[in-house]
Scaffold this motif. Structure first.
Motif, PDB file in Angstrom:
ATOM      1  N   VAL A   1       0.859  -1.179   0.000  1.00  0.00           N
ATOM      2  CA  VAL A   1       0.000   0.000   0.000  1.00  0.00           C
ATOM      3  C   VAL A   1       0.898   1.233   0.000  1.00  0.00           C
ATOM      4  O   VAL A   1       1.831   1.320   0.807  1.00  0.00           O
ATOM      5  CB  VAL A   1      -0.927   0.046   1.235  1.00  0.00           C
ATOM      6  CG1 VAL A   1      -1.781   1.313   1.213  1.00  0.00           C
ATOM      7  CG2 VAL A   1      -1.805  -1.192   1.307  1.00  0.00           C
ATOM      8  N   HIS A   2       0.644   2.141  -0.915  1.00  0.00           N
ATOM      9  CA  HIS A   2       1.341   3.431  -0.906  1.00  0.00           C
ATOM     10  C   HIS A   2       0.298   4.532  -1.041  1.00  0.00           C
ATOM     11  O   HIS A   2      -0.638   4.418  -1.841  1.00  0.00           O
ATOM     12  CB  HIS A   2       2.346   3.544  -2.053  1.00  0.00           C
ATOM     13  CG  HIS A   2       2.982   4.903  -2.122  1.00  0.00           C
ATOM     14  ND1 HIS A   2       4.047   5.256  -1.333  1.00  0.00           N
ATOM     15  CD2 HIS A   2       2.674   6.006  -2.864  1.00  0.00           C
ATOM     16  CE1 HIS A   2       4.381   6.522  -1.580  1.00  0.00           C
ATOM     17  NE2 HIS A   2       3.562   6.995  -2.507  1.00  0.00           N
ATOM     18  N   SER A   3       0.457   5.578  -0.252  1.00  0.00           N
ATOM     19  CA  SER A   3      -0.441   6.723  -0.351  1.00  0.00           C
ATOM     20  C   SER A   3       0.354   8.008  -0.205  1.00  0.00           C
ATOM     21  O   SER A   3       1.331   8.076   0.546  1.00  0.00           O
ATOM     22  CB  SER A   3      -1.538   6.647   0.723  1.00  0.00           C
ATOM     23  OG  SER A   3      -0.969   6.582   2.011  1.00  0.00           O
ATOM     24  N   ASP A   4      -0.054   9.031  -0.967  1.00  0.00           N
ATOM     25  CA  ASP A   4       0.528  10.361  -0.873  1.00  0.00           C
ATOM     26  C   ASP A   4      -0.539  11.360  -1.312  1.00  0.00           C
ATOM     27  O   ASP A   4      -1.726  11.013  -1.401  1.00  0.00           O
ATOM     28  CB  ASP A   4       1.823  10.471  -1.688  1.00  0.00           C
ATOM     29  CG  ASP A   4       1.646  10.118  -3.168  1.00  0.00           C
ATOM     30  OD1 ASP A   4       0.548  10.372  -3.717  1.00  0.00           O
ATOM     31  OD2 ASP A   4       2.588   9.583  -3.777  1.00  0.00           O
ATOM     32  N   LYS A   5      -0.148  12.561  -1.648  1.00  0.00           N
ATOM     33  CA  LYS A   5      -1.126  13.599  -1.950  1.00  0.00           C
ATOM     34  C   LYS A   5      -1.933  13.321  -3.215  1.00  0.00           C
ATOM     35  O   LYS A   5      -3.002  13.886  -3.420  1.00  0.00           O
ATOM     36  CB  LYS A   5      -0.438  14.956  -2.066  1.00  0.00           C
ATOM     37  CG  LYS A   5       0.549  15.071  -3.226  1.00  0.00           C
ATOM     38  CD  LYS A   5       1.195  16.446  -3.240  1.00  0.00           C
ATOM     39  CE  LYS A   5       2.176  16.577  -4.395  1.00  0.00           C
ATOM     40  NZ  LYS A   5       2.826  17.916  -4.398  1.00  0.00           N
ATOM     41  N   ARG A   6      -1.442  12.418  -4.074  1.00  0.00           N
ATOM     42  CA  ARG A   6      -2.159  12.083  -5.306  1.00  0.00           C
ATOM     43  C   ARG A   6      -3.293  11.097  -5.065  1.00  0.00           C
ATOM     44  O   ARG A   6      -4.245  11.024  -5.843  1.00  0.00           O
ATOM     45  CB  ARG A   6      -1.194  11.498  -6.335  1.00  0.00           C
ATOM     46  CG  ARG A   6      -0.093  12.438  -6.800  1.00  0.00           C
ATOM     47  CD  ARG A   6       0.923  11.688  -7.636  1.00  0.00           C
ATOM     48  NE  ARG A   6       1.664  10.716  -6.830  1.00  0.00           N
ATOM     49  CZ  ARG A   6       2.554   9.856  -7.341  1.00  0.00           C
ATOM     50  NH1 ARG A   6       2.780   9.832  -8.649  1.00  0.00           N
ATOM     51  NH2 ARG A   6       3.203   9.025  -6.551  1.00  0.00           N
ATOM     52  N   GLY A   7      -3.161  10.281  -4.029  1.00  0.00           N
ATOM     53  CA  GLY A   7      -4.144   9.234  -3.761  1.00  0.00           C
ATOM     54  C   GLY A   7      -3.472   8.035  -3.135  1.00  0.00           C
ATOM     55  O   GLY A   7      -2.477   8.170  -2.425  1.00  0.00           O
ATOM     56  N   ALA A   8      -3.986   6.855  -3.411  1.00  0.00           N
ATOM     57  CA  ALA A   8      -3.438   5.630  -2.820  1.00  0.00           C
ATOM     58  C   ALA A   8      -3.516   4.501  -3.830  1.00  0.00           C
ATOM     59  O   ALA A   8      -4.388   4.479  -4.705  1.00  0.00           O
ATOM     60  CB  ALA A   8      -4.208   5.258  -1.559  1.00  0.00           C
ATOM     61  N   VAL A   9      -2.594   3.552  -3.688  1.00  0.00           N
ATOM     62  CA  VAL A   9      -2.578   2.384  -4.560  1.00  0.00           C
ATOM     63  C   VAL A   9      -2.309   1.143  -3.719  1.00  0.00           C
ATOM     64  O   VAL A   9      -1.463   1.155  -2.828  1.00  0.00           O
ATOM     65  CB  VAL A   9      -1.517   2.522  -5.673  1.00  0.00           C
ATOM     66  CG1 VAL A   9      -0.126   2.743  -5.092  1.00  0.00           C
ATOM     67  CG2 VAL A   9      -1.520   1.305  -6.592  1.00  0.00           C
ATOM     68  N   VAL A  10      -3.078   0.075  -3.995  1.00  0.00           N
ATOM     69  CA  VAL A  10      -2.860  -1.231  -3.387  1.00  0.00           C
ATOM     70  C   VAL A  10      -2.503  -2.191  -4.508  1.00  0.00           C
ATOM     71  O   VAL A  10      -3.258  -2.320  -5.481  1.00  0.00           O
ATOM     72  CB  VAL A  10      -4.114  -1.743  -2.647  1.00  0.00           C
ATOM     73  CG1 VAL A  10      -3.835  -3.105  -2.009  1.00  0.00           C
ATOM     74  CG2 VAL A  10      -4.572  -0.742  -1.597  1.00  0.00           C
ATOM     75  N   SER A  11      -1.357  -2.861  -4.401  1.00  0.00           N
ATOM     76  CA  SER A  11      -0.947  -3.864  -5.377  1.00  0.00           C
ATOM     77  C   SER A  11      -0.778  -5.196  -4.671  1.00  0.00           C
ATOM     78  O   SER A  11      -0.297  -5.245  -3.529  1.00  0.00           O
ATOM     79  CB  SER A  11       0.371  -3.466  -6.049  1.00  0.00           C
ATOM     80  OG  SER A  11       0.218  -2.266  -6.774  1.00  0.00           O
ATOM     81  N   ALA A  12      -1.172  -6.278  -5.319  1.00  0.00           N
ATOM     82  CA  ALA A  12      -1.201  -7.578  -4.639  1.00  0.00           C
ATOM     83  C   ALA A  12      -0.814  -8.701  -5.582  1.00  0.00           C
ATOM     84  O   ALA A  12      -0.788  -8.534  -6.808  1.00  0.00           O
ATOM     85  CB  ALA A  12      -2.592  -7.824  -4.067  1.00  0.00           C
ATOM     86  N   VAL A  13      -0.524  -9.862  -4.995  1.00  0.00           N
ATOM     87  CA  VAL A  13      -0.134 -11.031  -5.777  1.00  0.00           C
ATOM     88  C   VAL A  13      -1.334 -11.900  -6.142  1.00  0.00           C
ATOM     89  O   VAL A  13      -1.210 -12.813  -6.951  1.00  0.00           O
ATOM     90  CB  VAL A  13       0.901 -11.882  -5.019  1.00  0.00           C
ATOM     91  CG1 VAL A  13       2.165 -11.082  -4.758  1.00  0.00           C
ATOM     92  CG2 VAL A  13       0.325 -12.403  -3.693  1.00  0.00           C
TER      93      VAL A  13
END
Length: 481
Positions: free
Chosen positions: A86-98
């Motif tokens: 999970v990464h989040s910053d001022k642009r939004g957030a992204v969840v990447s998974a296997v």
């Protein structure tokens, strides 16, 4: 994050400086096409509850195994060894998974990063904590066994399933104690049993969390489908003419009865249809106090009778692409262990001459090793079964020391997985679920989990609006009767 910590504790977590992503009464979320409509709706509902019903998810469909919040660009898959990121910053957030299941767990973690700033109508505002987060559960197979008793409320079962889904369990086992109306025989259920239509809603809830639902009916002991201490028998109290399906005391199925085998085969078919596709079927087999006591069965050596019966069932399940799960206790003898090892051990094979069956049974069977008395990481029975060539599930109950010990034992022995059991303690178990999820999730669980935060999570994951006293919390009353 809004609460004091994340549930369950992720392996890596860094809270970053910098501006947070903010949104108001609506937020765009991109979810991949691999998620079913039910899974997508569950995520949208979860988002609504984590924003206190003050924001709505605008769902857009994407591809891959990535979920995007706000204007975040596409991201790559997690690095090797990571389950989801999970990464989040001022642009939004992204969840990447296997995997799809990992993605759902990552989204559940992301929800906990939402912080409310204003809940006033017309000026709603939320922020997502800027983080870098990565996770990898230390136990791959994480099951929970739920009993449906005559006293069980559907709302309690829904809470349990929703909490286990949110906390990253992979499988839910449903055992119906006379509480499912089967087509094959009305005497298998009490008058107040759930219909299949009613129970399908619970199955769907589990599936919408990405969990496999494992059907169960005990094929040996517990044939009464009632607790032995209560003296009831679901079938014989309603239809005594069915006595020959069972051993004389009614507690154990008669393994030499072709009629009993046919009935149980029909029940398996109904349960598999109800619970949907899957890899497993729990066959029970514990506490078979009266095995081989009827005039026909007593002609056979109990261990030979047991081995033939297990192998017959294993072959039948293999036709459906499933493996049987069986409780361990009839398959070992205390005499196979040292006095120190067997001090706290559950073993019934020496009492019934059934333990020699272990060397005769199909290795496709998964052994569920329920050792509720262990409070240390040493678990000699699990090691014993593994050395015999079996996949083993360590099965604790509701004592925190026991749960922690068997989770550590699962990791230390390389066992197949963990199966939490709840039995008649489910309401109390719900209050401890985050703690137990931490034990199975991490080698270094959080030292303290406030029960008040468990209640805060339950209010957000329970699938229905909680507006009544009876539906709220995990117990139905404030005081004992």
């Amino acid at each position: 994050m809004y609460l004091t910590r994340l549930y369950p504790s992720p392996n890596k977590y860094t809270e970053n400086t910098g501006e947070a992503f903010t949104f108001g009464s609506e937020c765009t979320i991109v979810l991949p096409d691999c998620l079913t409509d039910g899974e997508v709706k569950n995520i949208a509902d979860l988002f609504s509850r984590f924003t206190f019903t003050a924001s709505r998810a605008n769902i857009v469909r994407g591809s891959g195994l990535t979920a995007l919040v706000g204007g975040y660009p596409d991201a790559e898959a997690p690095d090797a060894g990571e389950y989801y990121t999970v990464h989040s910053d001022k642009r939004g957030a992204v969840v990447s998974a296997v995997s799809k299941k990992a993605l759902i767990e990552g989204i559940s973690m992301l929800m906990q990063l939402i912080i409310p700033r204003s809940l006033d109508i017309g000026s709603e505002e939320f922020a997502i904590t800027p983080v870098d987060l990565a996770d990898q559960p230390s136990i791959k197979v994480r099951m929970i066994h739920l009993c449906v008793f005559p006293e069980s409320k559907m709302s309690t079962l829904n809470k349990a399933v929703a909490m286990t889904g949110f906390l990253g369990f992979t499988h839910v086992i449903l055992e119906f104690w006379g509480m499912l109306r089967y087509d094959v025989n009305p005497s298998l259920s009490w008058d107040n049993a759930f219909t299949k239509t009613e129970m399908r809603s619970l199955v769907k809830l589990a599936q919408d969390w990405g969990m496999e639902v494992i059907p169960m009916i005990n094929h040996l002991g517990h044939a009464a489908q009632s607790r032995v201490s209560m003296g009831r028998h679901t079938v014989l109290n309603q239809n005594p003419r069915m006595q020959l399906l069972f051993e004389p005391d009614g507690w154990t199925w008669c393994t030499t009865s072709s009629t009993a085998r046919k009935l149980l085969s029909d029940v398996r078919s109904e349960l598999m249809e109800l619970c949907g596709d899957g890899e497993y079927f729990h066959l029970g087999f514990d506490e078979a106090y009266s095995i081989a006591t009827c005039p026909n069965c007593r002609k056979h050596e109990p261990y030979k009778l047991l081995a033939e019966y297990i192998n017959y069932l294993s072959d039948d399940l293999a036709k459906y692409g499933r493996r049987g799960i069986i409780w361990h206790d009839e398959l070992i003898s205390c005499d196979d262990f040292s006095p120190e090892e067997r001090k706290n051990m559950v073993a019934n094979g020496q009492s019934h001459n059934t333990h020699p069956a272990l060397d005769l049974i199909d290795h496709r069977v998964v052994i569920a090793d329920w050792q509720y008395n262990y409070g240390t990481d040493a678990n000699p029975s699990t090691e014993y079964f593994i050395k015999k060539g079996f996949d083993v599930l360590c099965c604790p109950w509701d004592n925190p020391a026991n749960v922690k010990a068997l989770c550590n034992s699962t990791r230390n022995t390389g066992a197949f997985g963990i199966m939490m059991t709840t039995w008649d303690h489910l309401p109390a178990f719900i209050s401890r679920m985050p703690r137990f999820a931490d034990y199975m999730h991490s080698e270094q669980p959080a030292p303290f989990l406030p029960i008040s935060e468990t209640a805060a999570i339950l209010r957000k994951v329970y699938p229905e609006a909680i507006q009544t006293f009876e539906e709220s919390g995990w117990r139905r009353c404030e005081v004992d009767d």
